[in-house]
Write a protein that holds these residues in place. Structure first.
Motif, mmCIF file in Angstrom:
data_model
loop_
_atom_site.group_PDB
_atom_site.id
_atom_site.type_symbol
_atom_site.label_atom_id
_atom_site.label_comp_id
_atom_site.label_asym_id
_atom_site.label_seq_id
_atom_site.Cartn_x
_atom_site.Cartn_y
_atom_site.Cartn_z
ATOM 1 N N ARG A 106 0.826 -1.208 0.000
ATOM 2 C CA ARG A 106 0.000 0.000 0.000
ATOM 3 C C ARG A 106 0.862 1.260 0.000
ATOM 4 O O ARG A 106 0.628 2.190 -0.767
ATOM 5 N N TYR A 148 -6.845 0.285 -2.586
ATOM 6 C CA TYR A 148 -7.226 1.556 -1.958
ATOM 7 C C TYR A 148 -6.273 2.682 -2.338
ATOM 8 O O TYR A 148 -6.697 3.834 -2.511
ATOM 9 N N ASP A 167 -13.954 0.929 1.115
ATOM 10 C CA ASP A 167 -12.824 1.854 1.218
ATOM 11 C C ASP A 167 -12.226 2.156 -0.157
ATOM 12 O O ASP A 167 -11.812 3.287 -0.434
ATOM 13 N N VAL A 168 -12.166 1.155 -1.011
ATOM 14 C CA VAL A 168 -11.634 1.365 -2.354
ATOM 15 C C VAL A 168 -12.564 2.284 -3.142
ATOM 16 O O VAL A 168 -12.110 3.216 -3.828
ATOM 17 N N SER A 204 -12.075 5.835 -1.998
ATOM 18 C CA SER A 204 -10.848 6.400 -2.528
ATOM 19 C C SER A 204 -11.036 6.845 -3.979
ATOM 20 O O SER A 204 -10.614 7.948 -4.378
#
Length: 199
Positions: free
Chosen positions: A89, A120, A150-151, A154
């Motif tokens: 990440r 993400y 969450d992705v 984003s």
């Protein structure tokens, strides 16, 4: 410098325990006040260490002040050997911090990584490397459909930023859909704000 690295690692471990990524003064000092060449040399031992140590190494590569070409080369090398999503990440964020179109091909590949931790970071990276929305439109719109909340958040955040710059009708259509239909209130909120802040 080794003391600063140890303190940065300790503070990072505290972040992991609390679930809150707050200020890390040691990391900030390392990435802003230390020349990148001796920093990379001194921190190289982290690269073959534990997940937490490799994560700190990735954060240093992502955030340290260095030429874009050098950051891109370092990040791509480490990515070729790394499989842990927590580490990857930060390396994806590092790709975005290069601001280089040469990183987009790797980001396209990582957009389909099985871990949402990795996916993400991709929208931020795409926006950091693209000069025009058309260069990354397909992927950002695709990631706005991601099954992981969450992705999607984003991707929607980045779509809102691009809407402010490009006024691309594809963005307006997608954000208008998401602000009503997305199952997550947070995603709906970001979609609304992306449109409303620029009306």
């Amino acid at each position: 410098m080794r003391d600063l690295l140890s303190e940065a690692l300790r503070l990072q471990e505290h972040e992991e325990e609390t679930g809150f990524t707050g200020p890390n003064p040691a990391l900030y000092q390392l990435t802003t006040a230390v020349d990148f060449e001796p920093l990379l040399d001194e921190a190289r031992f982290l690269r073959d260490g534990t997940v937490d140590e490799r994560q700190l190494h990735a954060r240093l590569l992502s955030e340290a002040t260095m030429p874009a070409e050098r950051r891109l080369a370092e990040v791509l090398q480490v990515l070729s050997e790394e499989a842990e999503p927590k580490v990857m990440r930060w390396l994806v964020f590092g790709l975005g911090h290069t601001g280089s179109k040469a990183a987009i091909a790797k980001l396209r590949e990582l957009a389909h990584h099985p871990s949402p931790r990795v996916r993400y970071a991709v929208p931020d990276g795409l926006s950091g490397c693209a000069e025009r929305f058309d260069e990354v439109a397909d992927l950002l719109l695709e990631l706005s459909h991601d099954p992981n909340t969450d992705v999607r958040w984003s991707a929607v955040f980045e779509l809102g930023a691009w809407w402010n710059e490009s006024r691309d009708p594809r963005i307006e259509a997608r954000l208008s859909e998401l602000r009503v239909d997305d199952p997550s209130e947070e995603v709906r909120r970001v979609a609304r704000e992306g449109l409303e802040s620029n009306e």
